[in-house]
Structures are given as structure tokens and as C-alpha cells.
Write a protein that holds these residues in place. Structure first.
Motif, PDB file in Angstrom:
ATOM      1  N   GLY A 135       0.790  -1.226   0.000  1.00 47.17           N
ATOM      2  CA  GLY A 135       0.000   0.000   0.000  1.00 47.17           C
ATOM      3  C   GLY A 135       0.823   1.277   0.000  1.00 47.17           C
ATOM      4  N   PHE A 136       2.052   1.227  -0.408  1.00 45.99           N
ATOM      5  CA  PHE A 136       2.853   2.454  -0.497  1.00 45.99           C
ATOM      6  C   PHE A 136       3.570   2.465  -1.843  1.00 45.99           C
ATOM      7  N   ASN A 137       4.142   3.630  -2.226  1.00 48.20           N
ATOM      8  CA  ASN A 137       4.796   3.681  -3.529  1.00 48.20           C
ATOM      9  C   ASN A 137       6.263   4.048  -3.419  1.00 48.20           C
ATOM     10  N   ALA A 138       6.886   4.173  -4.581  1.00 44.84           N
ATOM     11  CA  ALA A 138       8.338   4.335  -4.664  1.00 44.84           C
ATOM     12  C   ALA A 138       8.824   5.596  -3.965  1.00 44.84           C
ATOM     13  N   LYS A 139       7.964   6.629  -3.902  1.00 45.75           N
ATOM     14  CA  LYS A 139       8.432   7.911  -3.373  1.00 45.75           C
ATOM     15  C   LYS A 139       8.202   8.058  -1.873  1.00 45.75           C
ATOM     16  N   THR A 140       7.537   7.084  -1.248  1.00 46.99           N
ATOM     17  CA  THR A 140       7.262   7.184   0.178  1.00 46.99           C
ATOM     18  C   THR A 140       8.565   7.211   0.968  1.00 46.99           C
ATOM     19  N   ARG A 141       8.593   8.069   2.010  1.00 39.49           N
ATOM     20  CA  ARG A 141       9.768   8.116   2.877  1.00 39.49           C
ATOM     21  C   ARG A 141       9.740   6.886   3.786  1.00 39.49           C
ATOM     22  N   VAL A 142      10.851   6.156   3.866  1.00 40.89           N
ATOM     23  CA  VAL A 142      10.890   4.887   4.599  1.00 40.89           C
ATOM     24  C   VAL A 142      10.564   5.080   6.077  1.00 40.89           C
ATOM     25  N   GLY A 143      11.020   6.206   6.647  1.00 37.64           N
ATOM     26  CA  GLY A 143      10.758   6.470   8.061  1.00 37.64           C
ATOM     27  C   GLY A 143       9.277   6.569   8.388  1.00 37.64           C
ATOM     28  N   ASP A 144       8.434   6.834   7.367  1.00 35.32           N
ATOM     29  CA  ASP A 144       7.000   6.955   7.602  1.00 35.32           C
ATOM     30  C   ASP A 144       6.296   5.607   7.566  1.00 35.32           C
ATOM     31  N   LEU A 145       7.004   4.540   7.214  1.00 39.40           N
ATOM     32  CA  LEU A 145       6.371   3.224   7.084  1.00 39.40           C
ATOM     33  C   LEU A 145       6.361   2.490   8.415  1.00 39.40           C
ATOM     34  N   SER A 146       5.404   1.574   8.555  1.00 41.08           N
ATOM     35  CA  SER A 146       5.393   0.701   9.730  1.00 41.08           C
ATOM     36  C   SER A 146       6.553  -0.294   9.613  1.00 41.08           C
ATOM     37  N   ILE A 147       6.852  -0.970  10.742  1.00 42.06           N
ATOM     38  CA  ILE A 147       7.922  -1.959  10.722  1.00 42.06           C
ATOM     39  C   ILE A 147       7.642  -3.035   9.654  1.00 42.06           C
ATOM     40  N   ALA A 148       6.372  -3.447   9.581  1.00 48.47           N
ATOM     41  CA  ALA A 148       6.023  -4.499   8.630  1.00 48.47           C
ATOM     42  C   ALA A 148       6.292  -4.040   7.200  1.00 48.47           C
ATOM     43  N   ASN A 149       5.912  -2.786   6.902  1.00 47.10           N
ATOM     44  CA  ASN A 149       6.135  -2.280   5.553  1.00 47.10           C
ATOM     45  C   ASN A 149       7.616  -2.058   5.272  1.00 47.10           C
ATOM     46  N   GLN A 150       8.367  -1.694   6.313  1.00 43.81           N
ATOM     47  CA  GLN A 150       9.821  -1.575   6.122  1.00 43.81           C
ATOM     48  C   GLN A 150      10.400  -2.935   5.756  1.00 43.81           C
ATOM     49  N   GLN A 151       9.837  -3.969   6.378  1.00 40.33           N
ATOM     50  CA  GLN A 151      10.292  -5.314   6.042  1.00 40.33           C
ATOM     51  C   GLN A 151       9.977  -5.620   4.572  1.00 40.33           C
ATOM     52  N   MET A 152       8.829  -5.127   4.107  1.00 45.18           N
ATOM     53  CA  MET A 152       8.474  -5.302   2.694  1.00 45.18           C
ATOM     54  C   MET A 152       9.501  -4.620   1.791  1.00 45.18           C
ATOM     55  N   VAL A 153      10.010  -3.469   2.236  1.00 42.91           N
ATOM     56  CA  VAL A 153      11.043  -2.788   1.452  1.00 42.91           C
ATOM     57  C   VAL A 153      12.287  -3.676   1.370  1.00 42.91           C
ATOM     58  N   GLU A 154      12.643  -4.287   2.491  1.00 45.87           N
ATOM     59  CA  GLU A 154      13.785  -5.213   2.486  1.00 45.87           C
ATOM     60  C   GLU A 154      13.549  -6.358   1.501  1.00 45.87           C
ATOM     61  N   ILE A 155      12.304  -6.851   1.498  1.00 42.82           N
ATOM     62  CA  ILE A 155      11.996  -7.949   0.593  1.00 42.82           C
ATOM     63  C   ILE A 155      12.065  -7.471  -0.855  1.00 42.82           C
ATOM     64  N   ALA A 156      11.529  -6.249  -1.085  1.00 40.59           N
ATOM     65  CA  ALA A 156      11.593  -5.687  -2.437  1.00 40.59           C
ATOM     66  C   ALA A 156      13.040  -5.546  -2.894  1.00 40.59           C
ATOM     67  N   ARG A 157      13.897  -5.167  -1.951  1.00 38.12           N
ATOM     68  CA  ARG A 157      15.318  -5.034  -2.265  1.00 38.12           C
ATOM     69  C   ARG A 157      15.882  -6.390  -2.708  1.00 38.12           C
ATOM     70  N   ALA A 158      15.411  -7.449  -2.040  1.00 32.39           N
ATOM     71  CA  ALA A 158      15.872  -8.789  -2.400  1.00 32.39           C
ATOM     72  C   ALA A 158      15.450  -9.144  -3.817  1.00 32.39           C
ATOM     73  N   LEU A 159      14.300  -8.599  -4.264  1.00 28.85           N
ATOM     74  CA  LEU A 159      13.766  -8.982  -5.564  1.00 28.85           C
ATOM     75  C   LEU A 159      14.394  -8.220  -6.720  1.00 28.85           C
ATOM     76  N   THR A 160      15.298  -7.270  -6.433  1.00 29.43           N
ATOM     77  CA  THR A 160      15.958  -6.559  -7.540  1.00 29.43           C
ATOM     78  C   THR A 160      16.893  -7.498  -8.280  1.00 29.43           C
ATOM     79  N   VAL A 161      17.377  -8.513  -7.598  1.00 29.36           N
ATOM     80  CA  VAL A 161      18.061  -9.593  -8.323  1.00 29.36           C
ATOM     81  C   VAL A 161      17.007 -10.673  -8.497  1.00 29.36           C
TER      82      VAL A 161
END
Lengths: 505, 324
Positions: A135-161
Motif C-alpha cells: 500500500g505504499f509507492n516508490a516515493k514514500t519516505r521509509v521512516g514513515d512506514l510501519s515496521i512491517a512495511n519496512q520489512q516489505m522494502v527489504e523484501i523488495a530489495r531482495a527482488l531486484t536480483v
């Protein structure tokens, strides 16, 4: 598991550190599209194995295969390039940057003159985020995300490879139940893409919900792999603990006295709820649970460092309100805190002054502190506890961990407390001193002290306690007597599972 | 980056650098100008160091307790102006306790903010430096303050009197140093100051009322400031609003020169007295050698930075380290 080429295979991994064989010929296979649990007690070798896989440690022996191709991992970056990605328990994100910048940190797409290609960056990021259905997009500031969504960012980072294997290390430690559901959906999505998932967790419930197979490590050795559908908690626990621990169980050798401390329905905000227990004089009450289960917070509440939000504390049958550590000490409650160097001792102060600190007001002759009285106290407890130090002038910071802990214990014993709470009595202490401290705790009980021991080490809790309170997520799950407790019932209780006779949280 | 061994000359300098530098300065000054070691000069240096010295005694408690006090200079101006003003309005007998009460009230306010509200002491006392300056100017209406009858008051005894041939400011400095040495090194309160500055969390876990201890260090500091203000007012019997301006830095310099760690938990009153004297003699020596007064500001700061560097070097056992 249609594809029969393993996504990842470890064969005969050996890793030794001075004095320890941390990994002793571990083999382990993850198939594509499989969720594979890796289990074991603390110190069983899970972290070491993952560090070998991630290129942080070099294995002494053994071989890693990715899609059956031998691979040598020399760094986390190389591991990622080869398709092995870690989602760590502690997130490593830059709060002030956008989601897109975090995901492509260090590899931002460039235009001429080194300018960042923002258009491509955001487009690429949104493409990845779309597959995760967040439920967030590329321009969202990471500090504004919940812990769970921050974890999603980590997962998204994993998917770049294009990952072949993704390792989740205790991913649900700080997630709510609703957030867990989302995480499990993402894992199942990875699974359907043919990625091999390694899932490390202590939580049996999750393991049985989402994994296909379970591999168990114990004492650095591979102990077997079970199909999740064909096994149960008991069998897994049995594999993790193995032989019956040969640590002698505590046997009550003395009479129990009256109830010294009773806690009724005590709660403190989100930290713990509805906790009740009693401790008798001459008894050791053990508190066992995972880190964050609320045990230390209970101790801090009893010591006047936190205000309870509900419930009662009774000392010798009388209800008391403990408002500060001074108040707790006056009422005979002492706390040996979990962080010895940070909370227990003033490292730049000498041994004697540390030991007499709580009662320095009473050690006076006229207006001045009496050297003689202080030295007498120090000598008495140095002998009683067998503290090895060249003399009282020695700075506490120069002592070994075991001797430092004895100074803290001596500090409170010299105050003659009614109730002694010891939080992680042997953390960071060598094996020899450990058993000395354990014997000391037993001795104190036989001298009539009411003792509470909080520990994350099961053998320790089993060894010193007359009764054990098992906690999970701020609640008392079950109370055991020394006679009835078993390792697997204890593990089940602290994993939030209901064993026989347990209270449902 | 050689390791400094205990026997190495570098190690010796690292551990005793300030004393070594002091001895070298003294010998150099004495050779350059024999007047430097004349009794009158030495007595003069000590007397003129007394005001800074008295304040440094109080700041020693604050620093050992793990905090800073940058408000003492501005607070000293306040005390001086207040006691001079009240001298003519109430008479000296009432003016002195009234001034002490007002100064202690300021100390209590700072102690409340830093101790009980746990605000950063650097910010609080830097703010108070400015706020108290404004308070002083408001009180005096921006005018200098003078006693009307300068000949007929016994009030001059604190700054100008002699007892048994020793100037009273020196006696007050010495007496306060002895009392505060006993308080810091011999009483339960002193032990608690070291504990709170050494590891505040562990002190709390040992049942030490950390907030009250920090509060008391600022009260002691304020008491010392009031005493310094009394000496200053009595010496000149008239004063500008800015008499204490900048002294907070010299006071801090003396405390650090004496070897109290800015991290808290270490230092002694005696060492601070040594720090005060070192600072006083070096400034006096430079003056005798013909260094312009204004250049002293520069030299003082070079000395402080050197002292801080040597302090850190002594702790890590080497003069320079790539980490921390």
C-alpha cells in the motif's frame, strides 16, 4: 517441487572457532518452491551456518552449490549477486530516504554526467512493489512506514536480483498478527515463483503453518530433516534437544518458608498482562521465555523502575506500592540486572565502593563514610562469594565477568534482602564461573532467601529452579514444578503453543 | 603510531603532560623574569585566582556528576550586582544572605531542569548564561552598580581584608576547598556524585536518587558562584554588569586542566585547585613576559585544547588513534 534441481545445497560444512566446533559437517538442501525451516536452540549453529552462506565466514571444509553449480561466497554482495538474499531481523534501511532510493541504494540507475535517472528508478521500483501488492509507492519516505512495511522494502530489495534462495531470520519478531498474514502471503508468492525459502524461527506455530520441511541443528551438527505434514511439535522438539540433558535437576533439600512475595494480576501497558505468581522463602522461582516475553519488565516493575497499570504486589501478605528503586530496596527487594556493565556496576569505581553503594548512607561515622565499616563488608562478601580480586582498590572494570557478577550479587546480599531477583545470572560468563553462580543461587535459597531467576537458557532454568514460570509475549503461559517440567513442554509453552494444562492466551 | 609503554617518554608525557608542561613553563618564566617567583607575585596570582578558583570548586561537583555548567560567569555578574545594590538598600548584614538566596534559587532552577527534567546540561546552562545576563541587566537597568559610602563599610573585608597577613579571598578559597574536599571524598553524598557521573543507570539501579544528586551539584555550584560574587563585589565596591563575562570558560579550563573528565565520574577538588593555579601562573607568566592581555584569551584556549588532548591520550595510552 516440480523442479528436481535443488535451488541451494550445502554439503559437509565445517566451521571451527578457537575451542568450538561451531558447525560439524552440516549438509542441507533447499528445493525451488519450497519453504524450509531451520531450527535449533540458541548456539546450535544456525547463525554460523547462515553467515557461511552469506559470505561472512569462510567454511573450513565443505561446499556450497547453487543450482548444483559450486559457489564460493566471499561477501554478502557476492552472495546476493549469486541469488542468495537475506531478510534480517534487524532492518538496515535509511529512514530519511525514499523507498526507491533504499531499494536501489548503491546501484541507482544513472544518466549522463552521473545524474540519477529518477524516472527509471521510480518505474523500476513501482514494478517490484506491484508484485508485492503493498500500500505504499516508490516515493514514500521509509521512516514513515510501519515496521512491517519496512520489512516489505527489504523484501523488495531482495527482488531486484532474481533470487534463487531467500533466507528469513526471525521475520515475525516485531510484527502484529495482521502483518504476519501479509508476510506469509509474500512468502507463498515467492514460493510459487520457484524461489527456495529458508525460514528461521523459534515459533512452532508459524513453522507448522507455512513450511514444507524442517531441518534441525543441534550442537553444530545436522540432526535430520522432517516433512512438516508428517511430523509434530514433540518430534521436532525431541530432535532439537536430543538426549535428556544430564544436568542434575534441582532437588529441594530444605524446607520452604512462608510466601515472601505475591504478585496478583499485574499488568504494565503493552509489556506484560495479568501476571500472577508467588515466591516462598527458601525457593528459587525461574522465569523462562524468549527475549521480549516481558520477564525483565516484571523485574523492573517489582524494583520500582516501572509503574504497573493494574494488579497488586504483596510482600509478606501486605499490599505495597513500590514507587522507586530506593523504595524497593527499603522493602527488601533487590535486583541483579541483566546488563551487568550498563546497569549493575560503575566500571570506573573500585570493588568496595561498588559493593557498598546502596547502603553508603548507613556506613558513616559522624558525617563521613567509615573506611573500616566498608572494608569489613567487602572482606566478608569477598570471602563468602569467593571473589577473586587483588584487593578492594581494584577497579571493577578490570575484573572477569564472573567476579563482576559476584560483586553485584554481594552488593545486594550485604543488604540482607527478602527477595533477590537475578536477571540473566550468567550472561557472558565462562562455563566454570557459571556453575559457581548456579551453586551460589541454590545456596541462597537454602539460607532462606526468596530468589527469582530470569534466564533465556533452558539448562540454567532447569538446574536452579524449584518452580518455573513460562512466559510468552507478556503473558504467563504455564507454571511448572521441578518434578513435572520437561524440556519439550517448556519449549512449547514459551513458543505460544498450548501444552497439556496450559492456559490459552 | 607507536604504542606508548609505561616506561616510554611519550607515555610519561601522556600521563603527566599537564604537570610537565607546568614545570617547564614555571622554569622558563622564572629564567625570563625573576620577578615571577617573588613572594608578592605568587601571593598576587593566588589572590587573583581566588574568584575563578572558588567557582571552579563548585563546577568540579557538576562535572564529576556528569554535567556541565556554563552559566557560572553570568551568574557571578548577577550575584555581584545584586549584593552591591542591596548593600545600600538593606545594609550588608542582610544584603549578603539575600544575595545568596537569590543565587541559590537560580542554581535550583538549573538543577531542576537538568536533574529532574533530565534536559541536556550544555543546552540548559548555555541558555541560562544568556538568560541570567538579561536578568542582571533588567535588575540594574543597564547601569553600573556602586556602593555610595565606599570608605565607611565593613563590606570590603571579603575582597580587600587580611587575616594574619593572608588576604581574605585566599582564606575563603582555601577554606571552601577544604570543606568541599571533605564533602566530595569523605561523605556518602560525595560517593553518590561519583556514582551518578560514572554510570547514571547503574547508580539508579543501586537505589541512588540520581535527580536529587544532580540537583545538589548545581546548588553547590551556585553557592560557590555566590561566594565568588561576594569577593568580587567586596574587592571593587562597584561593578559593571558584565564582570563575570567569559569566566565560565576559564573555570571550565581550570577544572579540565586539573584532570576531571568531561564524561563525569572522575576528578577531585585538590586537582581542580592545581588546575586553577596552573592557569593563573601561566597567564601571569605570559603577562610578565610582555604578552598583550588580549592575547591571553588565545593562549588560554590553546592550553585547554592541549589539556583535553592529553587527557584523551592518557586514557587510550597513545597520542593519536585512528578510532575514537
Amino acid at each position: 517441487m516440480t523442479d528436481q534441481t535443488p535451488a541451494l545445497r550445502l554439503e559437509g560444512i565445517v566451521k571451527t572457532f578457537p575451542g568450538v566446533r561451531a558447525l560439524d559437517g552440516v549438509s542441507f538442501t533447499v528445493m525451488p518452491g519450497e519453504v524450509h525451516a531451520l531450527m535449533g536452540e540458541n548456539g546450535a549453529g544456525k547463525s554460523t551456518l547462515m553467515k557461511v552462506l552469506g559470505g561472512i565466514y569462510d567454511p573450513d571444509e565443505g561446499q556450497i552449490f547453487i543450482a548444483e553449480q559450486p559457489a564460493v561466497m566471499t561477501s554478502p554482495i557476492e552472495a546476493k549477486a549469486k541469488g542468495v538474499v537475506f531478510i534480517h531481523q534487524e532492518l538496515s534501511l535509511a529512514d530519511e530516504l525514499s523507498v526507491a532510493e533504499n531499494i536501489f541504494l548503491g546501484e541507482l540507475p544513472r544518466k549522463s554526467l552521473g545524474r540519477v535517472d529518477w524516472g527509471k528508478l521510480y518505474a523500476d521500483t513501482d514494478a517490484i512493489l506491484k508484485t508485492l501488492n503493498v500500500g505504499f509507492n516508490a516515493k514514500t519516505r521509509v521512516g514513515d512506514l510501519s515496521i512491517a512495511n519496512q520489512q516489505m522494502v527489504e523484501i523488495a530489495r531482495a527482488l531486484t536480483v532474481d533470487p534463487r534462495a531467500v533466507i528469513f531470520d526471525e521475520p515475525t519478531a516485531s510484527l502484529t498478527d495482521a502483518e504476519k498474514v501479509v508476510l506469509f502471503e509474500v512468502i507463498s508468492d515467492l514460493q510459487s515463483r520457484g524461489v527456495g525459502v529458508i525460514y528461521i524461527s523459534h515459533r512452532m506455530e508459524e513453522i507448522f503453518k507455512i513450511t514444507d520441511r524442517i531441518s534441525v541443528l543441534r550442537d553444530g551438527q545436522y540432526r535430520g530433516t522432517l516433512n512438516t505434514a508428517e511430523t509434530n511439535e514433540e518430534e521436532v522438539t525431541q530432535l532439537m534437544i536430543g538426549r535428556k540433558l544430564d544436568l542434575s535437576r534441582n532437588e529441594a533439600t530444605h524446607e520452604m518458608g512462608e510466601v515472601a512475595l505475591e504478585v496478583r494480576n499485574l499488568s504494565c501497558g503493552d509489556l506484560f498482562h495479568d501476571v500472577s505468581f508467588t515466591v516462598r522463602r527458601g525457593e528459587v522461582l525461574g522465569f523462562y521465555g524468549l527475549v521480549g516475553a516481558g520477564r525483565t519488565e516484571i523485574a523492573e516493575t517489582l524494583f520500582g523502575l516501572r509503574d504497573p497499570s493494574a494488579g497488586q504486589i504483596l510482600l509478606d501478605g501486605e499490599e505495597v506500592r513500590i514507587t522507586s528503586p530506593q523504595d524497593a530496596i527499603r522493602r527488601g527487594i533487590s535486583l541483579v540486572p541483566e546488563d551487568r556493565k550498563g546497569q549493575g556496576l560503575i566500571l570506573g569505581m573500585n570493588c568496595r565502593d561498588n559493593m557498598t553503594l546502596p547502603q553508603v548512607d548507613d556506613m558513616t561515622a559522624g558525617p563521613f563514610v567509615s573506611d573500616g565499616a566498608e572494608v569489613a563488608i567487602f572482606d566478608q562478601y569477598r570471602d563468602k562469594l569467593d571473589i577473586r580480586t587483588p584487593g578492594w582498590r581494584q577497579l571493577v572494570g578490570n575484573l572477569s565477568g564472573g567476579n563482576q557478577q559476584k560483586i553485584v550479587i554481594g552488593k545486594w546480599l550485604s543488604m540482607h534482602p527478602e527477595v533477590l531477583i537475578v536477571d540473566e545470572p550468567t550472561r557472558g560468563i565462562d562455563v566454570g564461573s557459571k556453575s559457581e553462580i548456579h551453586n551460589l543461587i541454590r545456596d541462597l535459597a537454602s539460607q532462606g532467601y526468596a530468589v527469582i531467576v530470569i534466564s533465556s537458557e533452558m539448562p540454567e532454568v532447569l538446574h536452579v529452579s524449584d518452580r518455573i514460570v513460562a512466559m510468552f509475549s507478556g503473558r504467563v503461559m504455564r507454571e511448572f514444578t521441578a518434578e513435572e517440567v520437561t524440556e519439550d513442554s517448556l519449549i512449547q509453552a514459551i513458543s505460544g503453543l498450548t501444552g497439556s494444562g496450559a492456559q490459552v492466551a | 603510531m607507536a604504542e606508548l609503554t609505561k616506561k616510554g617518554i611519550g607515555g610519561f608525557i601522556a600521563r603527566h603532560g599537564i604537570l610537565v608542561a607546568f614545570v617547564l613553563f614555571m622554569v622558563g618564566f622564572a629564567l625570563a623574569n625573576p620577578r615571577f617567583i617573588a613572594i608578592e607575585n605568587i601571593s598576587g596570582v593566588i589572590r587573583s585566582s581566588a574568584i575563578i578558583g572558588v567557582m571552579a570548586l563548585g563546577v568540579t561537583f557538576v562535572v564529576i556528576g556528569g554535567n556541565l555548567d556554563l552559566s557560572v560567569g553570568s551568574m557571578m555578574s548577577f550575584s555581584t550586582i545584586v549584593v552591591l545594590d542591596l548593600h545600600d538598600k538593606l545594609g550588608p548584614t542582610l544584603a549578603i544572605p539575600a544575595m545568596f538566596a537569590m543565587t541559590l534559587a537560580l542554581g535550583a532552577f538549573i538543577g531542576f531542569l537538568v536533574g529532574y527534567l533530565k534536559l541536556n546540561s550544555l543546552i540548559v546552562t548555555l541558555g541560562m548564561l544568556s538568560a541570567i545576563h538579561g536578568l542582571t541587566l533588567t535588575y540594574s537597568g543597564g547601569k553600573n552598580m556602586d556602593i555610595d559610602d565606599k570608605q565607611g563599610t565593613w563590606f570590603s573585608i571579603f575582597g580587600q581584608g587580611n587575616v594574619a597577613g593572608i588576604p581574605v579571598p585566599i582564606l575563603m578559597f582555601a577554606l571552601l576547598a577544604v570543606v568541599l574536599t571533605l564533602l566530595l571524598s569523605k561523605t556518602p553524598f560525595g560517593r553518590k556524585v561519583y556514582a551518578v557521573g560514572g554510570n547514571g543507570t547503574a547508580a539508579t539501579f543501586s537505589g541512588i536518587p540520581r535527580a536529587r544528586v544532580v540537583f545538589m551539584t548545581y546548588m553547590i555550584s551556585a553557592f560557590c558562584v555566590a561566594t565568588a560574587g561576594l569577593i568580587q563585589a567586596s574587592r571593587s565596591l562597584g561593578s559593571q554588569n558584565t564582570v563575570g563575562q567569559g569566566l565560565e570558560l576559564e573555570v571550565l579550563a581550570a577544572v579540565i586542566l586539573g584532570g576531571a573528565s568531561l564524561l563525569g565520574g572522575s576528578g577531585t577538588v585538590f586537582k581542580t585547585v592545581i588546575g586553577v593555579l596552573i592557569l593563573g601562573f601561566i597567564q601571569n607568566g605570559l603577562l610578565l613576559m610582555g604578552l598583550a592581555f588580549y592575547a591571553q584569551y588565545v593562549v588560554t584556549w590553546v592550553i585547554i585544547i592541549l589539556a583535553v588532548w592529553l587527557d584523551i591520550a592518557a586514557k587510550r595510552g597513545r597520542l593519536w588513534s585512528p578510532i575514537a
